[in-house]
Scaffold this motif. Structure first.
Motif, mmCIF file in Angstrom:
data_model
loop_
_atom_site.group_PDB
_atom_site.id
_atom_site.type_symbol
_atom_site.label_atom_id
_atom_site.label_comp_id
_atom_site.label_asym_id
_atom_site.label_seq_id
_atom_site.Cartn_x
_atom_site.Cartn_y
_atom_site.Cartn_z
ATOM 1 N N GLY A 57 0.792 -1.223 0.000
ATOM 2 C CA GLY A 57 0.000 0.000 0.000
ATOM 3 C C GLY A 57 0.824 1.273 0.000
ATOM 4 O O GLY A 57 0.274 2.370 0.046
ATOM 5 N N LYS A 94 4.390 1.361 -4.319
ATOM 6 C CA LYS A 94 5.462 0.792 -5.134
ATOM 7 C C LYS A 94 4.968 0.416 -6.533
ATOM 8 O O LYS A 94 5.612 0.734 -7.534
ATOM 9 C CB LYS A 94 6.061 -0.452 -4.437
ATOM 10 N N SER A 95 3.820 -0.252 -6.591
ATOM 11 C CA SER A 95 3.296 -0.657 -7.906
ATOM 12 C C SER A 95 2.851 0.557 -8.719
ATOM 13 O O SER A 95 2.973 0.572 -9.948
ATOM 14 C CB SER A 95 2.130 -1.628 -7.750
HETATM 15 N N1 ADP Z 1 -7.278 1.834 -8.787
HETATM 16 C C1 ADP Z 1 -7.127 2.320 -7.547
HETATM 17 N N2 ADP Z 1 -8.117 3.024 -6.957
HETATM 18 C C2 ADP Z 1 -7.979 3.522 -5.725
HETATM 19 N N3 ADP Z 1 -6.875 3.371 -4.977
HETATM 20 C C3 ADP Z 1 -5.864 2.685 -5.504
HETATM 21 C C4 ADP Z 1 -5.921 2.117 -6.814
HETATM 22 N N4 ADP Z 1 -4.761 1.483 -7.044
HETATM 23 C C5 ADP Z 1 -4.005 1.645 -5.947
HETATM 24 N N5 ADP Z 1 -4.671 2.366 -5.021
HETATM 25 C C6 ADP Z 1 -4.146 2.788 -3.712
HETATM 26 O O1 ADP Z 1 -2.873 3.369 -3.932
HETATM 27 C C7 ADP Z 1 -2.000 3.053 -2.862
HETATM 28 C C8 ADP Z 1 -0.724 2.460 -3.388
HETATM 29 O O2 ADP Z 1 -1.000 1.225 -3.981
HETATM 30 P P1 ADP Z 1 0.135 0.312 -4.627
HETATM 31 O O3 ADP Z 1 0.967 1.131 -5.543
HETATM 32 O O4 ADP Z 1 -0.535 -0.868 -5.205
HETATM 33 O O5 ADP Z 1 0.991 -0.104 -3.345
HETATM 34 P P2 ADP Z 1 2.087 -1.254 -3.194
HETATM 35 O O6 ADP Z 1 2.441 -1.747 -4.546
HETATM 36 O O7 ADP Z 1 3.240 -0.580 -2.495
HETATM 37 O O8 ADP Z 1 1.468 -2.294 -2.325
HETATM 38 C C9 ADP Z 1 -2.769 2.159 -1.920
HETATM 39 O O9 ADP Z 1 -3.264 2.959 -0.872
HETATM 40 C C10 ADP Z 1 -3.881 1.624 -2.780
HETATM 41 O O10 ADP Z 1 -5.016 1.347 -1.991
#
Ligand code: ADP
Ligand code: MG
Length: 331
Positions: A46, A49-50
């Motif tokens: 969360g 990173k992605s």
């Molecule tokens: N499509 C989306 N809609 C709403 N929130 C999102 C979406 N994609 C990611 N998030 C939010 O963005 C934040 C970062 O997500 P992400 O990049 O996937 O984290 P990680 O890869 O570090 O686990 C998180 O709080 C996630 O809930």
């Protein structure tokens, strides 16, 4: 110096446009990657990173949007680049391996055909030549019977084998930058070690630059030359891998370090740092990490620290300020 950098990210801002408002999922983040090196990105689930990986790939989609900053790949600006040009860069310039290969492999098509089509989509080669190269690539990712796997669909393979095919697909067009987003998180420890070894070997052979993303500091320590620690969309520490592993400075980095599972010890990473990553719509007013930090002072609850340099680390914490104003704590 600048020319050695294959990737330069400057003040990158990515926001999510949601019912709860505009949320800063990446907050003014700057990073560089030198050609041939591996940059590790670590942080709990969360932390964005992605999202960062998607931004580099030009794949941020609604409700996300790049709202500021710059991403230069080999001197070319990716932010705002036309979709057509981005597509050209993906595959031959930058490619990516995901945590779950099934989301990016076609379940209905044989592994061999998928790799062949990746080649023919980017290069003018005969199918026979493409097949030859696909088989050689399948062999080089450590699959001992390439012909058999060539004609199988992904569901017929184990998780580890699927991840090998994913790596073969990602490397077949010889990208200069490979982004690995938690490529071994879904695998058991033994297979994980094999895949990490494979990525390291292929990187040595091909000289490709790598961004390696994981929530696990133990994995990052095996892979990265430099490490960026992310917390709730912010860069909180950035230094050479050696420095991060031997003397982590930010209390969050120290927590991640302490959470590396020791041999034979079943430990949830999250257990070592109390609390959890804040919701983006509910970020603390001061230092974002302060509610979970054992060093937090009143100032930390009220003011946002900036990134400062401290013995070769960039660190976002009042503990490391040169001249802490009253209320700050000396390191
Ligand atoms: N499509 C989306 N809609 C709403 N929130 C999102 C979406 N994609 C990611 N998030 C939010 O963005 C934040 C970062 O997500 P992400 O990049 O996937 O984290 P990680 O890869 O570090 O686990 C998180 O709080 C996630 O809930
Ligand atoms: Mg992720």
């Amino acid at each position: 110096m600048e020319n050695e950098n294959i990737l330069t990210i400057k003040d990158l801002d990515v926001r999510l446009f949601t019912d709860r408002g505009e949320l800063p999922v990446i907050d003014r983040l700057s990073l560089t990657l030198k050609a041939g090196e591996t940059l590790g990105i670590v942080g709990e689930s969360g932390c964005g990173k992605s999202m960062l990986a998607s931004a580099i790939m030009g794949l941020i989609a609604h409700p996300g949007k790049v709202t500021g900053g710059s991403i230069q790949f080999e001197g070319q600006e990716l932010v705002g680049m036309k979709k057509k040009d981005l597509r050209k860069i993906r595959g031959t310039g930058i490619s990516m391996i995901f945590q779950e290969p099934m989301t990016s492999l076609n379940p209905l098509m044989t592994c061999g055909r998928q790799i062949v089509e990746t080649i023919t989509a980017h290069e003018k080669v005969s199918r026979a030549e493409a097949k030859e190269r696909a088989l050689a690539m399948i062999r080089s990712v450590g699959i001992s019977r390439p012909e058999k796997v060539f004609s199988e669909v992904p569901a017929q393979l184990s998780g580890g084998m699927r991840q090998r095919i994913m790596i073969a697909m990602a490397l077949i067009c010889r990208p200069r930058l490979l982004i690995c987003d938690e490529p071994t998180t879904a695998l058991d420890v033994t297979v994980q070690a094999q895949i990490l070894g494979l990525i390291r070997r292929l990187q040595k052979e091909t000289g490709t630059s790598v961004i390696f993303i994981s929530h696990d500091m133990g994995v990052i320590s095996q892979m990265a030359d430099r490490v960026a620690v992310m917390y709730a969309g912010q860069l909180v520490e950035y230094a050479e891998g050696e420095k991060i592993f031997t003397e982590p400075k930010h209390p969050y980095t120290q927590g991640l370090q302490a959470a590396i599972p020791r041999l034979d010890e079943e430990k949830d990473t999250l257990l070592s740092i109390p609390g959890s990553v804040p919701m983006l719509y509910d970020l603390p007013k001061g230092c974002i990490f302060s509610p979970r930090c054992t060093h937090a002072t009143e100032r930390c609850g009220n003011e946002r620290p900036a990134l400062v340099e401290n013995s070769g680390h960039l660190v976002r914490c009042f503990l490391y300020e040169e001249n802490p104003s009253k209320g700050g704590t000396q390191a």
